[in-house]
Structures are given as C-alpha cells and as structure tokens.
Design an enzyme around this catalytic site. Structure first.
Site: not given
Ligand code: SAH
Length: 271
Positions: A12, A78, A217
C-alpha cells in the site's frame, strides 16, 4: 506541519515511499520510518503492520519520536454496509473498537476511563480527504487502474462515503458476522484492524488525524480471495493518488470556502 502516514501493508505504501524527496530511513521498534517530503509536505511514512497494538505503537512513535503534527492512515477495509462496494472509498468521520467489551463495568464499546465509544477524526482532514478522493476518482482513476483490473474487480463508478469505521483484532470474513456488526453499530460503513487504535492514540495525544480506506472485500466468506491482487493492483494506486491529491490540496489550502463540512452522520458523497 509534519504529516505521519501509516499503512498496514507494504504494497500500500511502496509508491509513496518511492515518491518521497530527500528521503532518509530510521529504524525504531522494529519499524522503518522514512522521513522526507511528499509534494512539498514534510512527511514520515511507516508500516504499522496489522492490528490495533501495532497501529497504536506506530502512531505513538510518530508523535513522540518523529514529532508529527498530523496523522493519516491509508489502507484497505471490508465493506460494513450492503450499499458499499469493492473499489469504493470510505473516509472515517468516527471510529469505534468493535472488540472492546468491558461490560458490565463499562458500556459496550466504551474504552474504559475515556467515557467514549466513538472517536472523531479531524474535520478539516476529513474534508480534505473527501475532496482528494473525489478528485482522484474524477481525474486519475481511469488512467491509474488498468482496464483488466477494473474488469476483474468490477470497478464501475466507485463512490466516496464518509461515516463510521469499526476496528478490531479480527479479520471479518462472514456474512452473518458483518450483518451483526452493522446491526450493533448504526451507520457502520467499513471494518478494518487499525483505525480506531490510531484514533484513540491521537485523541489522547491531541493530534489531528484522518483515516481513509479503499474497500477491498465484502467482509464475507470470500474476503481473503484475491486480497493481495487487489491491494497491489488497485488499492496501492488509490493510496498513492489520494495522498498526492491530499498533499496538493492541503498545500494549496483547498478545499475552497463553502465546501461542505464533514457531518457526523453516514453520508454518501457521490463520485
Ligand atoms: N491476507 C493478508 C492479511 C490482511 S489482514 C496478508 O496475508 O498479509 C487485513 C488488512 O486489511 C488489515 O490491515 C485490515 O485493516 C484490512 N482489512 C481488509 N479487509 C478486512 C476485513 N474484512 N476485516 C478486517 N480487516 C480488513
């Protein structure tokens, strides 16, 4: 002004760090802080990593060690409302920690001994972010996001929203879960894992802050699918262009007088 810019994920922030002028790096507390200038604004970029404690640690360090006067969090989230789509942008007007539960000692969601459930972001920063996101969508979007990616994620006429963002140490990934959160937190627009922690730190230290999130998402069972592709090919571009527009606007003193002030209620600002 010295602006601290926090993101949770490397992808990002990469573009912003590359755009920095006269950058130098400092390591502190297992994080790399890049100090320099972004579109003539004195700035410090840092990755918080994921979660509330990581974000709180990073925000505190930015203020106490790097002397930032304002904090901006840019990232993905999300959708917390059925009307919000992947590719839309949410500007936080208030933030709540949805995993905070010290009942029956304190009301649900209240951060003990602050008397608060919702922490307000800085109005002026929120207005600038809103304007920046709108300028991005109007002027940069088509060129910034490849047609293939726009098609892959069905990004049609993304919109900008402002309102409530909820954070917790939880990746929300269930239709029922997000529905329950939406029912419990009126006006909820987005769920993520850092914003409300930054909000509490900034409240306690008296630092104006803003949080802007690109919806990656629907916080349902498909939330993790294509997540990294979205972050790299879509959200990273949003972050770069929105921060650029924000810095240019801030520098020039935009938005002009008469721009709608941020409101505490949920609102849709259109494109
Ligand atoms: N798959 C990623 C993990 C991302 S965790 C990896 O392997 O690195 C999700 C990150 O995006 C967090 O920083 C959070 O702030 C944001 N985020 C996006 N979608 C989210 C959701 N459905 N629930 C909570 N946080 C979410």
């Amino acid at each position: 002004m010295r602006l601290g810019i926090i993101s949770a994920l490397h992808e990002e922030q990469q573009g912003l760090v590359e755009a920095m002028q006269r950058p130098y790096k400092l390591i502190h507390g297992m994080r790399e802080y890049v100090v320099g200038h972004l579109w003539e604004i004195d700035a410090v970029c840092v990755l918080s990593r994921i979660g509330k404690v990581a974000a709180a640690m990073t925000a505190t360090t930015l203020v106490e060690k790097f002397g930032v006067t304002h904090i901006l969090f840019t990232g993905v989230a999300g959708a917390g409302d059925a009307a919000i789509r992947v590719g839309d942008v949410v500007v936080a007007e208030s933030l709540v920690q949805h995993d905070m539960d010290a009942t029956p000692l304190f009301p649900r969601y209240e951060v003990p001994l602050t008397g608060l459930t919702h922490f307000l972001s800085d109005r002026r920063m929120a207005v600038h972010l809103l304007e920046a996101a709108q300028r991005f969508l109007a002027h940069d979007f088509a060129a910034a996001i490849e047609a293939q990616e726009r098609a892959a994620f069905a990004l049609q006429q993304p919109r900008v929203h402002r309102g409530l963002v909820a954070s917790a140490d939880e990746f929300v990934k269930g239709r029922e879960r997000v529905r329950a959160l939406h029912a419990a937190l009126p006006g909820l627009l987005a769920v993520e894992m850092e914003g409300a922690a930054v909000a509490q730190v900034c409240f306690e230290l008296g630092i104006p802050f803003g949080v802007i999130r690109t919806i990656s998402d629907n916080a349902n069972e498909n939330a993790a699918t294509d997540f990294m592709r979205f972050v790299k090919s879509v959200a990273a571009r949003y972050a770069f262009h929105i921060v650029r527009q924000f810095c240019l606007g801030w520098r020039d003193g935009l938005p002009a007088a008469g721009a709608a002030p941020a409101q505490a209620s949920r609102d849709s600002a259109g494109t």
